[in-house]
Design a protein around this motif. Structure first.
Motif, PDB file in Angstrom:
ATOM      1  N   ALA A 242      -7.974  -1.091   4.059  1.00 59.98           N
ATOM      2  CA  ALA A 242      -9.233  -1.759   4.419  1.00 59.98           C
ATOM      3  C   ALA A 242      -9.676  -2.675   3.277  1.00 59.98           C
ATOM      4  O   ALA A 242     -10.148  -3.800   3.516  1.00 59.98           O
ATOM      5  CB  ALA A 242     -10.309  -0.711   4.714  1.00 59.98           C
ATOM      6  N   ASP A 243      -9.505  -2.211   2.049  1.00 59.92           N
ATOM      7  CA  ASP A 243      -9.822  -3.062   0.886  1.00 59.92           C
ATOM      8  C   ASP A 243      -8.953  -4.312   0.889  1.00 59.92           C
ATOM      9  O   ASP A 243      -9.416  -5.413   0.573  1.00 59.92           O
ATOM     10  CB  ASP A 243      -9.565  -2.293  -0.418  1.00 59.92           C
ATOM     11  CG  ASP A 243     -10.644  -1.257  -0.705  1.00 59.92           C
ATOM     12  OD1 ASP A 243     -11.732  -1.334  -0.078  1.00 59.92           O
ATOM     13  OD2 ASP A 243     -10.410  -0.376  -1.556  1.00 59.92           O
TER      14      ASP A 243
ATOM     15  N   GLU B  99      -8.113   9.873  -6.684  1.00 65.16           N
ATOM     16  CA  GLU B  99      -8.123   9.009  -5.490  1.00 65.16           C
ATOM     17  C   GLU B  99      -8.995   7.786  -5.720  1.00 65.16           C
ATOM     18  O   GLU B  99      -8.642   6.676  -5.341  1.00 65.16           O
ATOM     19  CB  GLU B  99      -8.629   9.794  -4.278  1.00 65.16           C
ATOM     20  CG  GLU B  99      -7.591  10.721  -3.673  1.00 65.16           C
ATOM     21  CD  GLU B  99      -7.859  10.989  -2.196  1.00 65.16           C
ATOM     22  OE1 GLU B  99      -8.928  10.596  -1.705  1.00 65.16           O
ATOM     23  OE2 GLU B  99      -6.979  11.585  -1.538  1.00 65.16           O
ATOM     24  N   ASP B 100     -10.154   8.017  -6.346  1.00 67.67           N
ATOM     25  CA  ASP B 100     -11.051   6.882  -6.637  1.00 67.67           C
ATOM     26  C   ASP B 100     -10.357   5.868  -7.533  1.00 67.67           C
ATOM     27  O   ASP B 100     -10.452   4.650  -7.318  1.00 67.67           O
ATOM     28  CB  ASP B 100     -12.331   7.371  -7.326  1.00 67.67           C
ATOM     29  CG  ASP B 100     -13.250   8.087  -6.365  1.00 67.67           C
ATOM     30  OD1 ASP B 100     -13.020   7.984  -5.147  1.00 67.67           O
ATOM     31  OD2 ASP B 100     -14.186   8.756  -6.833  1.00 67.67           O
TER      32      ASP B 100
ATOM     33  N   ALA C  73      -6.312   9.172   4.697  1.00 70.55           N
ATOM     34  CA  ALA C  73      -7.633   8.561   4.511  1.00 70.55           C
ATOM     35  C   ALA C  73      -7.616   7.587   3.328  1.00 70.55           C
ATOM     36  O   ALA C  73      -8.198   6.499   3.392  1.00 70.55           O
ATOM     37  CB  ALA C  73      -8.681   9.651   4.286  1.00 70.55           C
ATOM     38  N   LEU C  74      -6.956   8.013   2.239  1.00 71.28           N
ATOM     39  CA  LEU C  74      -6.882   7.121   1.072  1.00 71.28           C
ATOM     40  C   LEU C  74      -6.105   5.858   1.423  1.00 71.28           C
ATOM     41  O   LEU C  74      -6.534   4.736   1.086  1.00 71.28           O
ATOM     42  CB  LEU C  74      -6.207   7.843  -0.102  1.00 71.28           C
ATOM     43  CG  LEU C  74      -5.901   6.961  -1.324  1.00 71.28           C
ATOM     44  CD1 LEU C  74      -7.181   6.371  -1.917  1.00 71.28           C
ATOM     45  CD2 LEU C  74      -5.141   7.750  -2.398  1.00 71.28           C
TER      46      LEU C  74
ATOM     47  N   ARG D  55      -8.249   3.566   3.354  1.00 69.17           N
ATOM     48  CA  ARG D  55      -9.256   2.876   2.525  1.00 69.17           C
ATOM     49  C   ARG D  55      -8.611   1.738   1.739  1.00 69.17           C
ATOM     50  O   ARG D  55      -9.183   0.651   1.628  1.00 69.17           O
ATOM     51  CB  ARG D  55      -9.910   3.868   1.552  1.00 69.17           C
ATOM     52  CG  ARG D  55     -10.848   4.859   2.204  1.00 69.17           C
ATOM     53  CD  ARG D  55     -11.843   5.430   1.195  1.00 69.17           C
ATOM     54  NE  ARG D  55     -11.202   6.116   0.093  1.00 69.17           N
ATOM     55  CZ  ARG D  55     -10.801   7.398   0.123  1.00 69.17           C
ATOM     56  NH1 ARG D  55     -10.991   8.103   1.215  1.00 69.17           N
ATOM     57  NH2 ARG D  55     -10.237   7.957  -0.929  1.00 69.17           N
TER      58      ARG D  55
ATOM     59  N   GLN E 169      -7.599   3.963  -5.672  1.00 66.74           N
ATOM     60  CA  GLN E 169      -8.161   2.953  -4.768  1.00 66.74           C
ATOM     61  C   GLN E 169      -8.691   1.754  -5.559  1.00 66.74           C
ATOM     62  O   GLN E 169      -8.484   0.594  -5.179  1.00 66.74           O
ATOM     63  CB  GLN E 169      -9.281   3.564  -3.923  1.00 66.74           C
ATOM     64  CG  GLN E 169      -9.786   2.607  -2.851  1.00 66.74           C
ATOM     65  CD  GLN E 169     -10.923   3.202  -2.020  1.00 66.74           C
ATOM     66  OE1 GLN E 169     -11.239   4.391  -2.153  1.00 66.74           O
ATOM     67  NE2 GLN E 169     -11.525   2.380  -1.195  1.00 66.74           N
TER      68      GLN E 169
ATOM     69  N   THR F  80       0.835  -1.206   0.000  1.00 67.04           N
ATOM     70  CA  THR F  80       0.000   0.000   0.000  1.00 67.04           C
ATOM     71  C   THR F  80       0.869   1.255   0.000  1.00 67.04           C
ATOM     72  O   THR F  80       0.649   2.179  -0.783  1.00 67.04           O
ATOM     73  CB  THR F  80      -0.927   0.004   1.224  1.00 67.04           C
ATOM     74  OG1 THR F  80      -1.785  -1.132   1.144  1.00 67.04           O
ATOM     75  CG2 THR F  80      -1.776   1.270   1.288  1.00 67.04           C
TER      76      THR F  80
END
Lengths: 192, 134
Positions: free
Chosen positions: B37-38, A52-53, B30-31, B34, A56, A30
């Protein structure tokens, strides 16, 4: 696995560890890969929230593919560059309906290129100019000149030949040069 | 100065590229949270829905392994080999010697009984079966 070993481990080794249930490997991946995914997405899309979307979503796809990862077939970073680029391109296509000429113009309320230049914010000026390039040219220029990938690496990411990469980057740079230097006096280009 | 450096200094776009590289966007906490968490959720799914061990490249199967897989494994192949050898033996030795083998397994009386068994039922049994007698 020890923290030092995780730092030195290859991305592929970390992915295998993750697939075998190693949470520390997930953290290492990550921290190592999300910045890269976000960078490329931001430069392709020019929108932090959307980027960001995309970052992710690309990382989620990496987690999902981990158990079936075929070792030795592709570099994890190459795979991720491809996924991020494709996701960003999909979003760009959804935005369409706006012609290239219109896209090249800043939206109302946003600073024009000239203002950005006067503010010496060249990075943002480049971003505005990048946004007006065709998707493939933009992708090639971002990977070559901002991510520092070699042409063969870009060819792998984009699944095209090296010559095609060279052509895309050359055309992209010509267009950028025209956009950014075409009004050089007006933009104060020679002053810095 | 390398050739590449010299090229960069002559590239009018390099000041823009350099500025963009310096203005690298960093992922927010925050990213990162996330994404992690994924990762955890995907790991849980791997555990629940299938073999979650990373799959290394599957080696190609050899010819014998492929044949075994098609025929159903070693147990099936063992039966096939036995039947084939028995057929070969009968073919070479002839059917006359079958009674000797049967006698060896079942005893001489059994062979005689086998020889007199009426495999086709007579008229009376047939009539009984059809319900026409009486």
């Amino acid at each position: 696995m020890a923290f030092d070993a995780l730092i030195e481990a290859s991305e592929e080794a970390l992915l295998v560890l993750y697939a075998n249930g190693d949470s520390a490997a997930a953290r290492a991946l990550t921290l190592r890969l999300t910045p890269m995914a976000l960078r490329v997405a931001t430069r392709m899309l020019g929108d932090g929230s959307e980027a960001e979307d995309v970052a992710q979503e690309a990382m989620l796809r990496l987690w999902r593919v981990a158990p079936e990862w075929r070792q030795g077939e592709a570099k994890v970073s190459t795979w991720l560059y491809r996924v991020v680029s494709n996701l960003a391109t999909d979003r760009l296509r959804k935005r369409r309906g706006v012609s290239l000429e219109e896209a090249a113009e800043p939206e109302d309320g946003k600073p024009a290129v000239v203002d950005l230049m006067i503010d010496a914010d060249r990075a943002e000026a480049l971003q505005v100019a990048l946004a007006s390039l065709p998707d493939r040219q933009r992708q090639a220029v971002v990977l070559r000149h901002l991510e520092g990938l070699t042409n063969p690496e870009i060819a792998q990411v984009m699944e095209i030949g090296v010559e095609a990469v060279e052509s895309l980057t050359a055309r992209g740079k010509r267009a950028l040069t025209t956009m950014l230097a075409g009004r050089r006096e007006e933009l104060g280009y020679d002053h810095g | 100065m390398t050739m590449g450096d010299k090229d960069k200094t002559h590239d009018p776009l390099e000041v823009f590229f350099g500025a963009a590289r310096a203005a690298t966007p960093e992922p927010s906490p925050a990213l990162l949270a996330r994404v992690l968490a994924d990762a955890d959720a995907a790991m849980q799914r791997h555990r629940q829905t299938g073999p979650h061990a990373a799959v290394a490249r599957v080696p190609r199967r050899g010819g014998l392994a492929a044949l075994l897989a098609v025929l159903g494994g070693w147990r099936t192949v063992g039966g096939l080999v036995t039947a084939t050898l028995a057929g070969l033996w009968i073919g070479f030795a002839g059917s006359d010697r079958l009674s000797d083998v049967a006698a060896g397994y079942l005893g001489g009386g059994a062979v005689e009984v086998l020889g007199t068994v009426d495999l086709l039922p007579g008229d009376d049994v047939f009539a009984l079966a059809m319900g026409t007698e009486g």
